[in-house]
Design a protein around this motif. Sequence first.
Motif, PDB file in Angstrom:
ATOM      1  N   SER A   1      -4.832  -1.052  -7.055  1.00  0.00           N
ATOM      2  CA  SER A   1      -4.129   0.163  -7.462  1.00  0.00           C
ATOM      3  C   SER A   1      -5.023   0.912  -8.433  1.00  0.00           C
ATOM      4  O   SER A   1      -5.838   0.310  -9.140  1.00  0.00           O
ATOM      5  CB  SER A   1      -2.800  -0.170  -8.148  1.00  0.00           C
TER       6      SER A   1
ATOM      7  N   ARG B   1      -5.841  -6.211  -2.582  1.00  0.00           N
ATOM      8  CA  ARG B   1      -4.958  -5.065  -2.844  1.00  0.00           C
ATOM      9  C   ARG B   1      -5.386  -4.464  -4.181  1.00  0.00           C
ATOM     10  O   ARG B   1      -5.587  -5.204  -5.147  1.00  0.00           O
ATOM     11  CB  ARG B   1      -3.501  -5.511  -2.932  1.00  0.00           C
TER      12      ARG B   1
ATOM     13  N   GLN C   1      -1.764   8.304  -8.399  1.00  0.00           N
ATOM     14  CA  GLN C   1      -1.872   6.844  -8.383  1.00  0.00           C
ATOM     15  C   GLN C   1      -1.730   6.376  -6.931  1.00  0.00           C
ATOM     16  O   GLN C   1      -0.909   6.905  -6.185  1.00  0.00           O
ATOM     17  CB  GLN C   1      -0.749   6.222  -9.220  1.00  0.00           C
ATOM     18  N   THR C   2      -2.555   5.420  -6.564  1.00  0.00           N
ATOM     19  CA  THR C   2      -2.487   4.938  -5.184  1.00  0.00           C
ATOM     20  C   THR C   2      -2.619   3.427  -5.145  1.00  0.00           C
ATOM     21  O   THR C   2      -3.179   2.823  -6.075  1.00  0.00           O
ATOM     22  CB  THR C   2      -3.581   5.595  -4.315  1.00  0.00           C
ATOM     23  N   THR C   3      -2.093   2.811  -4.101  1.00  0.00           N
ATOM     24  CA  THR C   3      -2.296   1.379  -3.852  1.00  0.00           C
ATOM     25  C   THR C   3      -2.825   1.217  -2.428  1.00  0.00           C
ATOM     26  O   THR C   3      -2.260   1.792  -1.493  1.00  0.00           O
ATOM     27  CB  THR C   3      -0.983   0.590  -4.013  1.00  0.00           C
TER      28      THR C   3
ATOM     29  N   ARG D   1       0.825  -1.201   0.000  1.00  0.00           N
ATOM     30  CA  ARG D   1       0.000   0.000   0.000  1.00  0.00           C
ATOM     31  C   ARG D   1       0.862   1.255   0.000  1.00  0.00           C
ATOM     32  O   ARG D   1       1.959   1.263   0.558  1.00  0.00           O
ATOM     33  CB  ARG D   1      -0.948   0.011   1.212  1.00  0.00           C
ATOM     34  N   THR D   2       0.332   2.277  -0.628  1.00  0.00           N
ATOM     35  CA  THR D   2       0.962   3.598  -0.554  1.00  0.00           C
ATOM     36  C   THR D   2       0.235   4.460   0.461  1.00  0.00           C
ATOM     37  O   THR D   2       0.795   5.427   0.975  1.00  0.00           O
ATOM     38  CB  THR D   2       0.906   4.307  -1.915  1.00  0.00           C
TER      39      THR D   2
ATOM     40  N   GLU E   1      -5.860  -2.182 -11.096  1.00  0.00           N
ATOM     41  CA  GLU E   1      -5.294  -3.490 -10.732  1.00  0.00           C
ATOM     42  C   GLU E   1      -5.965  -3.988  -9.465  1.00  0.00           C
ATOM     43  O   GLU E   1      -6.220  -3.195  -8.555  1.00  0.00           O
ATOM     44  CB  GLU E   1      -3.790  -3.390 -10.436  1.00  0.00           C
TER      45      GLU E   1
END
Lengths: 590, 590
Positions: free
Chosen positions: B74, B72, B18-20, B3-4, B98
């Motif tokens: 993204s 998870r 963009q994020t995870t 994760r970000t 994703e």
Amino acid sequence: MFRTHTCGELRLTNVGQQTTLSGWVQRARKMGGMTFVDIRDRYGITQLVFNQDVNAALFDTANKLGREYVIRVSGEVAERSNKNANIPTGEVEILVSELSILNESKTPPFTIEDNTDGGDDIRMKYRYLDLRRNNVRENLELRHRITFELRRYLDQMNFLEVETPILIGSTPEGARDFVVPSRMNPGEFYALPQSPQLFKQLLMVSGFDRYFQIAKCFRDEDLRADRQPEFTQIDCEMSFVEQEDVLNLFEGMMKHLFKFVKNIDFTEAFPRMTWEDGMKYYGSDKPDIRFEMKFVELKEAVSGHDFVVFDSVPYVGGICATGCAGYTRKQLDELTDFVKRPQIGAKGLVYIRCEADGTFKSSVDKFYSADDLKQIASLFKAQPGDLILILAGEKRKTQKALCELRLEMGARLGYRNKDVYAPLWIIDFPLFEWDEDTQRFYATHHPFTSPNLDDIPLLETDPGAVRATAYDMVINGVELGGGSIRIHDSALQHQMFKHLGFTPEQAEAQFGFLMSAFQYGAPPHGGLAFGLDRLVSLFAGLDSIRDCIAFPKNNSGRDVMADSPSTIAQAQLDELNLVVDLKPQTPKGA
Amino acid sequence: MFRTHTCGELRLTNVGQQTTLSGWVQRARKMGGMTFVDIRDRYGITQLVFNQDVNAALFDTANKLGREYVIRVSGEVAERSNKNANIPTGEVEILVSELSILNESKTPPFTIEDNTDGGDDIRMKYRYLDLRRNNVRENLELRHRITFELRRYLDQMNFLEVETPILIGSTPEGARDFVVPSRMNPGEFYALPQSPQLFKQLLMVSGFDRYFQIAKCFRDEDLRADRQPEFTQIDCEMSFVEQEDVLNLFEGMMKHLFKFVKNIDFTEAFPRMTWEDGMKYYGSDKPDIRFEMKFVELKEAVSGHDFVVFDSVPYVGGICATGCAGYTRKQLDELTDFVKRPQIGAKGLVYIRCEADGTFKSSVDKFYSADDLKQIASLFKAQPGDLILILAGEKRKTQKALCELRLEMGARLGYRNKDVYAPLWIIDFPLFEWDEDTQRFYATHHPFTSPNLDDIPLLETDPGAVRATAYDMVINGVELGGGSIRIHDSALQHQMFKHLGFTPEQAEAQFGFLMSAFQYGAPPHGGLAFGLDRLVSLFAGLDSIRDCIAFPKNNSGRDVMADSPSTIAQAQLDELNLVVDLKPQTPKGA
């Protein structure tokens, strides 16, 4: 009111003020018509003055004070003519006008000084007096500061401290559980936790994300040199992490602690070493890398010279001790005796002296020519004046013996300085250890440790070669903490249990609720635990963890002060449905 | 990388990034060609968007996600058109590009929502799922914040946290010890501490000056409504203090905590009430003073009217319930049934209605004239519209019954508001309690509590009248903590043991090391302990302490999740020299 100030508080700026202090009599000195008494509390020492000419009755009382009497005094703060620069209160003294004896004291069985005359046994029996000594109390103050700062750091990193139970279920795996009979559930027992492992993993399943606990743990093991039946662990677990995340976070925590306690900056990343390299170069999974003196493997170099001691064994290895070529026969015999001690178990010691003139002298001269010895010395990059020490035998056992010899030489050469700290991570532990006695694999770490995902194909074909995603933090040869990425997939966990020789029924009976929990969305997770006792000992430079534990137990698990454990009343046993049967038991399998 | 950001972190300022994220599927909603999934972690919930037109395969996968799957994702952070003002992340959503399923989940046995459909039993069995619910986790977060803040406060006040042992010696006094058989010391047992009392007093003898510990304590008692076999105590002790010093310091700590947790300022000192007044006015040593409704003693006023119920008993007392004159026959019968319940044990209930027209109506009209009733009502300062409720009988028992009735009326009248906090100190407890069954005195607090020095002459002549230097902090009818000034003089301590029926040998066997310590300069000292479980429950507004304990036990002392306690292996019993004998025991004294 017992005091307006502590015994460590008054300074020149207080001169002229009235003050009241309470504390213990450290010592009293009569000099003519004056008596000087040092009063002590946790915060310091202050000098009291009693003047016969000013108050003869008070002077007489003061002269009756014994060591460790508890007193309260009032008086005026005055500047000392004879200042003591060694203590913060050394510029002032109290001209005492009132004195009360709050409690008398028998003469202590040993002196309450940093360097006491009391031996280990007597200090443990009177631990409450031993704890009055500044250096002992300071260890516990350091322990307080370290735990407080760790909590602050982990709180800032979003870790939640959660208390897990002390009364848990017994699990046969691993070291022995202490058990606790339940009165309300006749014939049944709780166990005391060896670690909060299962509960912290459950908290990850619960989505707590980051957990920690400074947790009491218990092991009913034979107590070796520096173990206690109860010990304290800084226990941590994180979700959605890989090994790299865990190492980075806790390396950061340890660097913070070094800065906080020792004002040492570690600007570089801690070195990382595989378990395999640890064994190869240091014969240990917790190498002391304050100094080099790495092992050199010599089997190939020394074979084929008709020296049966080297030819008949699988492993020959040595170390090079800088500047020790001058070791006498007696010193070399000492080292030989050292490695032949039963707990080390080497058969003998071979040496090569690298003489100042460039020649070599060895205990195996008749098998190896000057050129052979030169060639061996070159493998060590040995210089004139160095001493090469060589052991031979079964691989792991000889590596371990060589490790002890290396540590001994490191100590002799002054390389093991307590003020130098050399941390590193040991990684890539083997997942399983084979036990010859029971002919089965055991988990090196514990059964929940994830294999390295690259090695999963090996699980079926060569389990002994599978690396674990496990890591230890080692500082100065002490394993301070360790942990692993856990298995979060039930199928893989079941496969692990199979390799560890659990039947499905056994796995279900022991870990059923964890396996059940894993079916409801377990996140990837991992963690580690640090030994708090060892951590404090390291920072305080202690030789034994006992010195940073307020009320430790001895090697038989006894508290000699309180004289526990002890027998209990028959009525208590009856209520617990227990009978003590001290007749020697015939083992079931005999 | 998992994760970000956390699921509670993204805001409008992140739009376009963009994020995870990783977390649990809270719910999924398909609306035409769009699927919306809420992803949850400890920090919050974020909306994910899957668009069939953009990525049909991903859309299909998203539609297979079940509740509590671990995923998870993204994607890009986007502004929501349909904003949700109820959650901090409600202005954004993630356009997912994703998606990985990290772990699947079976359907949970109850819904993971604040208002769950799961009953107590199923939630305890699956406690790891119950802990996923926000409100349950929030209780444990509050517990973490409270303990952290308490540590910070006490550290600033120079208290040192010192860990005392969990494996200690057994002491027969007080509630029952859990015991732990020692393998290394056959036939002997450790006990688990009911509190660190002896050790904290020893630390004062050691000069630690100010000690605290957030300590696990254990009691093998029958578990009443809201007790646990293991509980947590904020345990504190100070040297060179009198009662006033202790009360001031811990009142300050509690005020700080109210400010910290609730943002409530207590500007006034906490009221103080003697134990005697607590019994007289509230029938309790832990009165709920969120409301008045004080007892009025009526024995004198009601005697001599030929009403045998009142004339034949030593105590008659009542309370006045404002505005309850309109209570129906049925409501009054309910109250009568309430006080006649076995655990309350009153024989009956007498009422006086103060009617709006100034007349009185009572269940005892035939014994008391209108004037009599008016006179009684005036003792309560009753107003028209009020209802007076009267109980009669043995003094203490009736006071306790009247206390229950008062609390019941307080609840009915809405006086027991959880958002109102009414703290007070109860002081001047009796030093001894007389036990009719065994015909001896017991220590009300514990045997180390100092008598009020003014009452020392009474020790020999009237022990039951001696006041202890003991104090409890009570908030809203809950005893949150208590303590005492301790005896620091061996002679007085020996006198106490004598009054408590200990022979010198018994005292020596049980407390010898404490008595020995007291001969080496014990300082005056005192302290107290707060129940952490109760404290957190109070601040969280919980009905049971179980709700702020991660893994509690049920009323039989069982962990229903882990199914402990349990039987242990024969080999384990053999090693401990124990035999389980479940045959009913014949009591020794029978």
